[in-house]
Structure formats: C-alpha cells, structure tokens
Scaffold this motif. Structure first.
Motif, mmCIF file in Angstrom:
data_model
loop_
_atom_site.group_PDB
_atom_site.id
_atom_site.type_symbol
_atom_site.label_atom_id
_atom_site.label_comp_id
_atom_site.label_asym_id
_atom_site.label_seq_id
_atom_site.Cartn_x
_atom_site.Cartn_y
_atom_site.Cartn_z
ATOM 1 N N ALA A 128 0.836 -1.205 0.000
ATOM 2 C CA ALA A 128 0.000 0.000 0.000
ATOM 3 C C ALA A 128 0.869 1.252 0.000
ATOM 4 C CB ALA A 128 -0.936 0.003 1.206
ATOM 5 N N ILE A 129 1.906 1.247 0.828
ATOM 6 C CA ILE A 129 2.803 2.403 0.867
ATOM 7 C C ILE A 129 3.478 2.582 -0.487
ATOM 8 C CG2 ILE A 129 4.985 3.253 1.845
ATOM 9 C CD1 ILE A 129 3.963 2.258 4.569
ATOM 10 N N ALA A 130 3.893 1.477 -1.105
ATOM 11 C CA ALA A 130 4.518 1.561 -2.430
ATOM 12 C C ALA A 130 3.541 2.118 -3.458
ATOM 13 C CB ALA A 130 5.021 0.179 -2.863
ATOM 14 N N ASP A 131 2.286 1.692 -3.386
ATOM 15 C CA ASP A 131 1.273 2.196 -4.323
ATOM 16 C C ASP A 131 1.037 3.696 -4.129
ATOM 17 O OD1 ASP A 131 0.992 -0.333 -5.395
ATOM 18 O OD2 ASP A 131 -0.917 -0.764 -4.385
ATOM 19 N N PHE A 132 0.912 4.124 -2.885
ATOM 20 C CA PHE A 132 0.712 5.554 -2.631
ATOM 21 C C PHE A 132 1.946 6.365 -3.033
ATOM 22 C CE2 PHE A 132 -2.658 4.224 0.498
ATOM 23 C CZ PHE A 132 -3.709 4.862 -0.147
ATOM 24 N N THR A 133 3.119 5.818 -2.779
ATOM 25 C CA THR A 133 4.351 6.505 -3.169
ATOM 26 C C THR A 133 4.420 6.654 -4.684
ATOM 27 O OG1 THR A 133 5.491 5.710 -1.197
ATOM 28 C CG2 THR A 133 6.882 6.426 -3.054
ATOM 29 N N GLY A 169 -3.573 8.979 2.284
ATOM 30 C CA GLY A 169 -3.639 7.520 2.285
ATOM 31 C C GLY A 169 -2.358 6.891 2.804
ATOM 32 N N ARG A 170 -1.217 7.407 2.330
ATOM 33 C CA ARG A 170 0.054 6.873 2.806
ATOM 34 C C ARG A 170 0.230 7.191 4.295
ATOM 35 N NH1 ARG A 170 5.612 8.455 -0.173
ATOM 36 N NH2 ARG A 170 5.287 10.387 1.008
ATOM 37 N N GLY A 171 -0.183 8.386 4.695
ATOM 38 C CA GLY A 171 -0.113 8.738 6.111
ATOM 39 C C GLY A 171 -0.938 7.802 6.980
#
Length: 158
Positions: free
Chosen positions: A9-14, A29-31
């Motif tokens: 998820a973090i990779a997708d948001f990044t 979202g990443r937060g």
C-alpha cells in the motif's frame, strides 16, 4: 495489492505521489498506512503535505491528530481534531477521536460532550454509547451510564 499488505500500500501511494505530487489524497492515504504501522513521524509528514495541498481536508487533520496521539502530543491532537470539526462539523470521527483524547487527558466532561456530539451524528454507533457510559459512570452519572449501556446493547455490534 493484498489485504494487510502495508508495504504494498505504501509503495502504491508513493507511486501515485511520484506521478502526481499534488495528490493530497495519496499523501493522506500513505499517512494513514504509516500511522497504523506506528510510523508516526512519517505519517505526520504526509498529513502535513496533504493539508498544504488540501487545507479543507477534515480527514487529513483527523489523521494527523491520531498520529500526534501516537507521538504523545495530545494537545496538538486536540488542535487538529478541533480544526477538522471547524472544517466539517458533521464529521463524527473528529468528535470521537477528540473525545478519546480528552478521556486520556482526564477531561471527562469534555469527552462526554464530544461523544454526545458524535452520537447526534451517528446515533446507531454502539461503541460511542459504551465509551460515554464509562465516562458517565466515572463522573457519578449512574443513570446516564445505565441508559447508555442499555442503548449500546439494543444496537448490538456495529
């Protein structure tokens, strides 16, 4: 991405942020993922970006408040929850989160007031009644506590 795949998820948001650095929702979202992983400093940084890009985001203020609680900054969290309520007075989550933080700070009357507002906005949420019931009991309002417990029981799980 699989459910429970925070790294994914973090990779997708990044990736979304790299494609569009002005995407406030991607920062929020990443937060949110970082906050759930207890990466509070990174979460606060991302919520700060989201707020810079979208200053009327009650969600971002509320999320940043939650990350501040994780960093033991209850006073800062209260400021963020209050700002979220100013932006969107119908955002019951902000009242809920502010109420929980006030409870943690031993401001029981303030917490009861916030839970009361949250109930007005989400009257079928049994958890809010349970929290308010506990505080009413702590402050000696036993009839109010029992009424809230009965209401929570009538609503069941939500």
């Amino acid at each position: 991405m699989k459910k429970g795949d925070e790294a994914g998820a973090i990779a997708d948001f990044t990736s979304a942020i790299k494609q569009n650095p002005k995407d406030a929702d991607a920062y929020s979202g990443r937060g949110e993922i970082e906050r759930t992983k207890a990466d509070y400093d990174d979460a606060i940084t991302d919520y700060n970006h989201a707020i810079e890009l979208k200053p009327k985001s009650a969600f971002a203020y509320c999320g940043r408040g939650n990350a501040k609680v994780g960093n033991y900054d209850d006073d800062g969290a209260i400021v963020d929850y209050t700002k979220a309520i100013e932006i969107d007075p119908k955002y019951w989550w902000a009242y809920w989160d502010r109420g929980l933080t006030k409870k943690h700070m031993s401001n029981y009357d303030g917490a009861i007031a916030d839970f009361t507002e949250a109930i007005k906005l989400d009257p079928k949420n049994a958890e809010i009644y349970r929290e308010r019931s506990e505080l009413r009991r702590w402050t000696g309002d036993y009839n109010g506590a029992m009424a809230d417990l009965n209401k929570a029981a009538s609503l069941g799980q939500n």
